[in-house]
Scaffold this motif. Structure first.
Motif, PDB file in Angstrom:
ATOM      1  N   LEU A  16     -10.828 -38.347  20.311  1.00 16.58           N
ATOM      2  CA  LEU A  16     -11.155 -39.774  20.223  1.00 16.58           C
ATOM      3  C   LEU A  16     -11.393 -40.132  18.767  1.00 16.58           C
ATOM      4  N   ASP A  20     -18.898 -42.872  17.755  1.00 16.11           N
ATOM      5  CA  ASP A  20     -20.079 -43.360  17.052  1.00 16.11           C
ATOM      6  C   ASP A  20     -21.327 -42.628  17.517  1.00 16.11           C
ATOM      7  N   ASP A  22     -23.997 -43.790  18.763  1.00 12.74           N
ATOM      8  CA  ASP A  22     -24.492 -44.266  20.067  1.00 12.74           C
ATOM      9  C   ASP A  22     -23.848 -43.444  21.183  1.00 12.74           C
ATOM     10  N   MET A  23     -22.575 -43.053  20.965  1.00  9.90           N
ATOM     11  CA  MET A  23     -21.880 -42.235  21.962  1.00  9.90           C
ATOM     12  C   MET A  23     -22.432 -40.807  21.961  1.00  9.90           C
ATOM     13  N   LYS A  27     -29.216 -44.643  22.653  1.00  6.13           N
ATOM     14  CA  LYS A  27     -30.530 -45.008  22.106  1.00  6.13           C
ATOM     15  C   LYS A  27     -31.718 -44.674  22.986  1.00  6.13           C
ATOM     16  N   LEU A  30     -33.705 -41.884  21.774  1.00  7.09           N
ATOM     17  CA  LEU A  30     -34.251 -41.886  20.407  1.00  7.09           C
ATOM     18  C   LEU A  30     -35.750 -42.073  20.422  1.00  7.09           C
ATOM     19  N   LYS A  31     -36.305 -42.192  21.616  1.00  5.29           N
ATOM     20  CA  LYS A  31     -37.732 -42.498  21.677  1.00  5.29           C
ATOM     21  C   LYS A  31     -38.596 -41.265  21.522  1.00  5.29           C
ATOM     22  N   THR A  32     -37.971 -40.134  21.344  1.00  9.01           N
ATOM     23  CA  THR A  32     -38.734 -38.913  21.187  1.00  9.01           C
ATOM     24  C   THR A  32     -39.357 -38.870  19.791  1.00  9.01           C
ATOM     25  N   ASP A  44     -24.237 -38.443  26.457  1.00 11.54           N
ATOM     26  CA  ASP A  44     -24.770 -38.733  27.793  1.00 11.54           C
ATOM     27  C   ASP A  44     -23.878 -39.630  28.652  1.00 11.54           C
ATOM     28  N   GLU A  45     -23.403 -40.743  28.073  1.00  3.95           N
ATOM     29  CA  GLU A  45     -22.686 -41.706  28.919  1.00  3.95           C
ATOM     30  C   GLU A  45     -21.319 -41.210  29.355  1.00  3.95           C
ATOM     31  N   MET A  46     -20.713 -40.315  28.561  1.00  5.30           N
ATOM     32  CA  MET A  46     -19.438 -39.756  28.981  1.00  5.30           C
ATOM     33  C   MET A  46     -19.647 -38.521  29.859  1.00  5.30           C
ATOM     34  N   TYR A  48     -22.223 -37.784  32.023  1.00  7.75           N
ATOM     35  CA  TYR A  48     -22.805 -37.903  33.363  1.00  7.75           C
ATOM     36  C   TYR A  48     -22.274 -39.148  34.081  1.00  7.75           C
ATOM     37  N   GLU A  50     -22.593 -42.256  37.114  1.00  9.70           N
ATOM     38  CA  GLU A  50     -23.622 -43.221  37.518  1.00  9.70           C
ATOM     39  C   GLU A  50     -24.828 -42.577  38.187  1.00  9.70           C
ATOM     40  N   HIS A  85     -30.755 -37.960  15.173  1.00 13.10           N
ATOM     41  CA  HIS A  85     -30.749 -37.451  16.545  1.00 13.10           C
ATOM     42  C   HIS A  85     -29.350 -36.993  16.932  1.00 13.10           C
TER      43      HIS A  85
ATOM     44  N   VAL B  37     -38.531 -45.466  14.664  1.00 12.48           N
ATOM     45  CA  VAL B  37     -37.602 -44.604  15.397  1.00 12.48           C
ATOM     46  C   VAL B  37     -37.178 -43.367  14.600  1.00 12.48           C
ATOM     47  N   GLU B  81     -42.746 -44.004  26.228  1.00 12.85           N
ATOM     48  CA  GLU B  81     -42.157 -43.388  25.039  1.00 12.85           C
ATOM     49  C   GLU B  81     -42.114 -44.353  23.857  1.00 12.85           C
ATOM     50  N   GLN B  85     -44.074 -43.961  20.203  1.00 18.10           N
ATOM     51  CA  GLN B  85     -43.414 -44.044  18.904  1.00 18.10           C
ATOM     52  C   GLN B  85     -44.099 -45.053  17.973  1.00 18.10           C
ATOM     53  N   MET B 415     -33.472 -51.082  22.727  1.00 16.49           N
ATOM     54  CA  MET B 415     -34.427 -49.986  22.939  1.00 16.49           C
ATOM     55  C   MET B 415     -35.685 -50.499  23.610  1.00 16.49           C
ATOM     56  N   LYS B 440     -26.500 -50.006  28.947  1.00 12.56           N
ATOM     57  CA  LYS B 440     -25.427 -49.204  29.544  1.00 12.56           C
ATOM     58  C   LYS B 440     -24.422 -50.090  30.273  1.00 12.56           C
TER      59      LYS B 440
END
Ligand code: SF4
Lengths: 201, 468
Positions: A16, A20, A22-23, A27, A30-32, A44-46, A48, A50, A85, B37, B81, B85, B415, B440
């Motif tokens: 591909l 990016d 985001d792929m 996001k 990113l809260k970790t 993740d989105e590719m 897993y 629905e 991340h 973040v 979460e 942050q 977010m 999503k």
């Protein structure tokens, strides 16, 4: 940071362009406030469906590539957000090397800070490696940073270029901050000079 | 005589602490902006190594990505979460003694709006932030770029970055803009012309009459999206408009220092015979109001066009376009103005400034948004919000049927709770239309605030010129 010397492993093909960040890591992950544990949400989105189950069609879910350590991708890999991340997630999954015709700047830099080697090769060579990677787990490649060479399972070699300073840091697993701390006197000297020349800063 | 220099060369040279033989350089950083973040791991790293922030007086932090924008936000952040942050940033800012604008401070907002607004961003500075849209600050003639978290830690600890110099690229926009065409259309048109990797490895200097004629807000919009064109940074030489904007801001120099600063700032331009590695020229007259149709900011077309056929592209772009159309739920040949939308988002560090709200309100004045459309305005900072209320813009939005929110990044990257649901289609003034960016499965069309306002009224992508 872990050193990078040579790596022999399975290469996963991801043909591909403009992949990016985001792929690479959406996001919501990113809260970790930690660096580890992001591997399960890589792509993740590719990766897993629905309902949260694995998408059997996605390359890293195929049996041959579940332990891939190398990723072969299209141009402008890692564009978009500066999120580190993205390399953290790749590393946590086990990817130590990415080969593509071009990378976005920030992502490229972020890789080196995490012991990941991003390799830029001309499109035709990436195409060739992509075909090689499509053969699955029998086609293990070797990436030799010291000699700047990639060798396929059939013995074909590809030479790559890399900045000498970045190479040195990866080979030795050097931490940038410690390196710069050793030059703190020059920084202090610069600050003294600037306090006079540009006191408003 | 010294060799002619570009603006980038001048700022680079003025910040060089050390340079080694292979060109690897230690560059001093004048301003470090921090948000919640990309910084927790960096502060944690400092703590573990027992290090301090080297120049806390040059370090500014503000929470923006995770904060709720609904009026009841002083109640706190519901998502655990997100809350952790923001609390981590509160704690780190206090512990390390850096400047801080907490969530309920009126000066809080998107980091790239707060920096210029408070006078932290000044010409000739080096500005970094763990955020790719740091390029925004280039509008002041500051060398500003995004960095990763390891580099955030590096700057916190040493106030420097290890860098190699980028190449120089000039993007000149000549002539004038047609009515209805804004800074956002200019920056999208540039990316459409150069591609998302067109600027890779370069620092762009934007120049030409169109750029000179833009306000500071408009220039920030242009520089904001330098990163979408692949460039590390975008720059615009400072001029009277720049100085006028800065003067009197809380952290701008005053008195004798102002005079000294001005003397230096006025030398910040590209010398006449300086060479660029790459030059792109566009005519202002050729730029139309544009929208994006795909999932990359380079997928941009005039609003009068039709959805392209993937087969009309070359190389990897054929597959990428096919994938984009499928994701966006569009067919080749469909008129862009026939595309119906569900949601309108006006805000972000690209278009969340006062001028953007004025432009949108101008279109909305006395009108109502189409029934069933969800529309929100999220001002870029608490101060932008207050000014918009004072100017009566807030009332125009509310009367038209928009939600009037508090400041933050909001639906630009979703977010916080402001998100699109799968398949929901949004006219957005932000900067990224990547898959899933706004939620999503959400579908994003990028455009100017005036175009977004027009879309809110008709319920489909619309040529704003028809409503002017
Ligand atoms: S508004 Fe959007 S682009 Fe700007 S800093 Fe926030 S998330 Fe990033």
């Amino acid at each position: 940071m872990e050193k990078f010397t040579t790596l022999t492993g399975v290469a996963a093909p991801l043909p591909l362009i403009n992949v990016d960040t985001d792929m690479i890591i959406p996001k919501q992950f990113l809260k970790t406030i930690k660096r580890s544990g992001l591997g399960k949400n890589l792509f993740d989105e590719m990766r897993y469906l629905e309902d949260g189950s694995e998408n059997p069609d996605f390359v890293l879910n195929k049996p041959a590539y579940r332990n891939a350590e190398i990723l072969i991708a299209g141009e402008n890999f890692g564009c978009g957000s500066s999120r580190e991340h993205a390399p953290w997630a790749l590393l946590d999954f086990g990817i130590r090397c990415i080969i593509a015709p071009s990378f976005a700047d920030i992502f490229y830099n972020n890789c080196f800070k995490n012991g990941i080697l991003p390799i830029v090769l001309p499109q035709e060579q990436v195409d060739e490696l992509m075909r090689e990677a499509e053969k699955g787990e029998n086609a293990r490649m070797t990436v030799d940073l010291e000699n700047q060479e990639i060798t396929t399972s059939e013995g074909k070699t590809f030479r790559f270029e890399i900045d000498s300073f970045k190479k040195h840091c990866l080979l030795e697993g050097l931490d940038d901050i410690a390196l710069t701390m050793a030059r703190i006197d020059s920084i202090a000297e610069y600050e003294r000079k600037m306090a006079l020349e540009r006191p408003w800063v | 005589m010294t060799a002619p220099k570009t603006l980038y060369d001048k700022i680079w040279d003025a910040h060089l602490v050390e340079e080694s033989e292979d060109g690897t350089s230690l560059i001093y950083i004048d301003r470090h902006l921090v948000h919640e973040v990309t910084s927790p791991q960096a502060f944690e790293g400092l703590r573990m190594a027992g290090r301090k922030v080297r120049a806390p007086e040059k370090t500014i932090a503000v929470p923006d990505h995770n904060v709720p924008t609904t009026p009841d936000r002083e109640k706190g952040i519901e998502n655990e979460e997100s809350r952790i942050q923001v609390e981590a940033l509160d704690r780190n800012a206090r512990e390390f003694g850096i400047h801080y604008y907490p969530v309920n401070d009126i000066r809080q907002g998107i980091v790239h709006i707060v920096g210029p607004e408070q006078g932290w961003t000044l010409p000739g500075m080096t500005v970094v932030c763990g955020d790719s849209h740091t390029a925004t600050h280039g509008a002041f003639g500051a060398l500003a770029h995004g960095i990763g978290t390891s580099e955030v830690e590096h700057v916190l600890a040493t106030q420097t970055l290890i860098q190699k110099k980028s190449k120089n690229m000039k993007v000149e926009i000549t002539g004038r803009l047609q009515p209805g065409v804004t800074a956002k259309d200019v920056t999208l048109a540039i990316i459409g012309a150069t591609g998302t990797a067109g600027g890779t490895g370069h620092v762009i200097e934007y120049c030409g009459d169109v750029i000179r004629d833009l306000s500071m807000e408009g220039r920030m919009t242009v520089c904001n999206m330098a990163i979408e064109g692949g460039a590390r940074a975008g720059l615009i030489a400072p001029d009277e408009k720049t100085f006028e904007y800065i003067k009197g801001r809380p952290h701008a120099p005053k008195g004798a220092q102002w005079e000294a600063a001005m003397a230096w700032w006025q030398t910040l331009f590209t010398d006449e015979d300086a060479e660029f590695d790459k030059v792109v020229t566009l005519k202002g007259e050729d730029i139309a109001p544009v929208v994006t149709w795909g999932t990359s900011p380079e997928d941009v077309l005039p609003i009068t066009a039709e959805v392209p056929d993937p087969e009309s592209f070359e190389g990897g772009k054929v597959d990428a376009a096919r994938r984009a159309l499928e994701y966006m739920g569009l067919k080749p040949g469909q008129k862009l103005t026939d595309i119906e939308i569900d949601t309108v988002f006006i805000g972000s560090c690209t278009n969340g400034r006062i001028e953007d709200l004025r432009a949108a309100a101008e279109i909305l004045k006395g009108k109502k948004i189409k029934e069933g459309i969800r529309a929100m305005v999220v001002p870029g900072s608490g101060l932008v919000r207050a000014q918009a209320e004072e100017e009566g813009l807030a009332q125009i939005f509310i009367d038209a049927g928009f939600e009037w929110r508090l400041a933050g990044c909001s639906m630009c990257l979703a977010m916080n709770p402001d998100q699109l649901s799968p398949g929901e289609r949004c006219a957005a003034t932000s900067n990224r239309n990547f898959e899933g960016r706004q939620g999503k499965g959400g579908r994003t069309h990028l455009m100017s605030p005036a175009m977004a306002a027009a879309a809110a009224i008709t319920g489909r992508l619309t040529d704003v010129r028809e409503l002017m």
